[in-house]
Scaffold this active site. Structure first.
Site, mmCIF file in Angstrom:
data_model
loop_
_atom_site.group_PDB
_atom_site.id
_atom_site.type_symbol
_atom_site.label_atom_id
_atom_site.label_comp_id
_atom_site.label_asym_id
_atom_site.label_seq_id
_atom_site.Cartn_x
_atom_site.Cartn_y
_atom_site.Cartn_z
ATOM 1 N N CYS A 1 4.309 6.295 5.231
ATOM 2 C CA CYS A 1 4.762 4.915 5.447
ATOM 3 C C CYS A 1 5.104 4.632 6.895
ATOM 4 O O CYS A 1 5.088 3.478 7.330
ATOM 5 C CB CYS A 1 5.951 4.616 4.542
ATOM 6 S SG CYS A 1 7.356 5.726 4.791
ATOM 7 N N GLU B 1 11.005 -0.171 -0.157
ATOM 8 C CA GLU B 1 10.624 0.345 1.160
ATOM 9 C C GLU B 1 9.109 0.387 1.129
ATOM 10 O O GLU B 1 8.511 1.232 0.486
ATOM 11 C CB GLU B 1 11.251 1.715 1.400
ATOM 12 C CG GLU B 1 10.971 2.294 2.780
ATOM 13 C CD GLU B 1 9.704 3.120 2.809
ATOM 14 O OE1 GLU B 1 8.747 2.699 3.499
ATOM 15 O OE2 GLU B 1 9.655 4.158 2.146
#
Length: 508
Positions: free
Chosen positions: A123, A84
């Site tokens: 993120c 990720e």
């Protein structure tokens, strides 16, 4: 939960926080010893020791993910690798949204929050802001005003709205990325070299002002869609129409999340069709959902938190999906009897056997997989159909009008109600006396296979399909229920769920 011990290696800059959290988890006793292990510092040759039964999950930069996933030992052993990665997430102000509207204020709030929360070091932070050409000035002014009012300071102070970056090295990295972005963008708010800080030293504390950029030509820009400044930095760009906004959104090469603030469902539909394949999550918000929404940067555990391309091609593993990801999947092929023996679940075609007494008189432990009751038959009469129609109010023409029913390609004549057949089925297989069956909790996978007309007879085939322990007092029994007619043709089938006690069996 999947029986897989986890070894966690945090980033060096934030390792102190990770060890504090793991220490709390270990001291709480909520996990078995060894289920969670923490490695601080270098891992040595750990990755070279992995084989096909191991898996590596990574969260962080694309560069580090590439270094890890291309390790020869991982490639040679086909070690499952999920990443990720940080991505160039975008947010679109819908073409239907006007300055001063609730959606416009919501958009400014979302972007400001994503730029300042954790100093933009997350993120899912919004890196690219897509705005209709007519509203670029209004959005830039509103965001600049909100950013100017943001209190930067020591996180222990109650009025602090934004703290420091994670390290001095990270601040220098963000400043370096800003120099690259300057090739395509102009600064419209903020100064990366200095800022006002309350209660702490601005330089030693790695504090940094939010920086808002504007890109005058996002179609020709390259760095804007390729480089991420992992800090409180975001860029405004204009779009001509919605297809142009979608094209700009997708130029990021794959992201974890893209958000759209719009009150027009057709705008949302067009974005999904045009951008869905490029983003792990599409987040829509407006005046209706804003009070309950988790926000652009806050996915719930059961949502996908990952994305294609630049976002890593995988996902973080939350909820039940994460547990299943760590489990090995294998296909099993064999006869019905073989499959039933392997899985402990009766399947159609597997052997049936009669129990020593009615299954509803037998306890959870006494019941055997495949144990089957074949009931006596019951004739369905025209009086039954008419009484059920009168009693329930269901006078659908196929049950009441022979001529209309025969004109329907599905029905040979007036037919019995499907729910009448289910009621008759229960009457055929239920044992009325008190016993181990505590409750009927539902039925699933109901399907009707063949119509039943007046004069047909039906009987029930009731089979113990699966048993699952639920509490210390009772377990769930799944029964396969098949209704057949006088020719043994399947009329209907479903799964019946009951809760059965573990107590002594009557009459066994």
């Amino acid at each position: 939960l999947a029986g897989v011990p986890s070894l966690v290696k945090p980033a060096s800059d934030t390792g102190y926080l990770a060890q504090a959290v793991v220490r709390l988890i270990a001291e709480s006793g909520i996990l078995p010893p060894g289920a969670l292990q923490l490695i601080m510092g270098a891992t040595g040759d750990l990755l070279d020791c992995l084989d096909a039964q191991d898996t590596v999950g990574f969260t962080g930069s694309a560069a580090t993910a590439m270094t890890l996933r291309s390790r020869p030992s991982l490639l040679q052993n086909a070690v499952r690798f999920t990443a990720e990665q940080d991505s160039l997430n975008g947010s679109v102000l819908g073409p239907d949204v006007m300055p001063g509207s609730k959606e416009f204020d919501l958009f400014i709030t979302e972007v400001h929050r994503e730029m300042t929360t954790k100093a933009g070091q997350k993120c899912t932070a919004i890196r690219r802001i897509m705005v209709p050409e007519a509203h670029v000035q209004a959005v830039t002014a509103a965001l600049s005003e909100r950013l100017a009012a943001t209190k930067i300071g020591h996180p222990a102070q109650r009025d602090t709205q934004m703290g420091a970056l994670v390290s001095l090295a990270q601040r220098e990295d963000v400043r370096g990325k800003l120099q690259l972005l300057a090739r395509d963008c102009d600064v419209v708010f903020g100064d990366a070299q200095q800022c006002m800080v309350s209660g702490a030293d601005a330089k030693e504390g790695a504090f940094m002002s939010p920086v808002l950029l504007n890109c005058p030509d996002p179609d020709a820009a390259k760095t804007l869609h390729e480089i991420e400044a992992f800090g409180p930095v975001s860029t405004v760009m204009a779009y001509r129409d919605l297809p142009h906004a979608i094209a700009l959104l997708n130029k990021g090469g794959g992201s974890l999340v893209a958000s759209v603030i719009t009150h027009d469902p057709q705008v949302a539909r067009q974005v999904v069709l045009g951008a869905g394949a490029f983003h792990g999550r599409l987040y829509f918000n407006d005046r209706i959902s804003q009070a309950e929404s988790t926000g652009h940067g806050a996915p719930l555990p059961h949502m996908v938190h990952g994305g294609p391309g630049r976002a890593g091609g995988s996902e973080e593993l939350g909820g039940l999906r994460g547990v299943k990801h760590f489990m090995q999947r294998s296909a099993i092929q064999g006869s019905p009897d073989m499959l039933a023996a392997i899985t402990g679940i009766w399947v159609t075609g597997a052997e049936e056997h009669a129990g020593p007494a009615h299954p509803f008189t037998r306890s959870f432990d006494a019941l055997q997989i495949g144990e089957t009751l074949h009931t006596a038959a019951r004739e369905v009469t025209l009086a039954d159909i008419e009484h059920f129609a009168e009693f329930t109010g269901d006078r659908f023409y196929a049950h009441m009008d022979a001529e209309a029913a025969r004109a329907n390609p599905f029905f040979p004549d007036r037919v019995a109600h499907g729910y009448l057949l289910l009621s008759f089925a229960a009457g055929l297989f239920v044992e009325p006396s008190p016993g181990p069956v505590l409750a009927n909790t539902g039925l699933t996978a109901l399907s009707f296979q063949k119509p039943v007309v007046a004069g047909d007879c039906i009987f029930v085939q009731l089979t113990v399909k699966r048993k699952t322990r639920r509490t210390a007092a009772y377990g769930e029994v799944r029964w396969h229920v098949a209704l057949r007619n006088q020719d043994r043709d399947l009329v209907a089938e479903y799964e019946l769920l009951t809760m059965n006690s573990y107590g002594e069996t009557k009459g066994a």
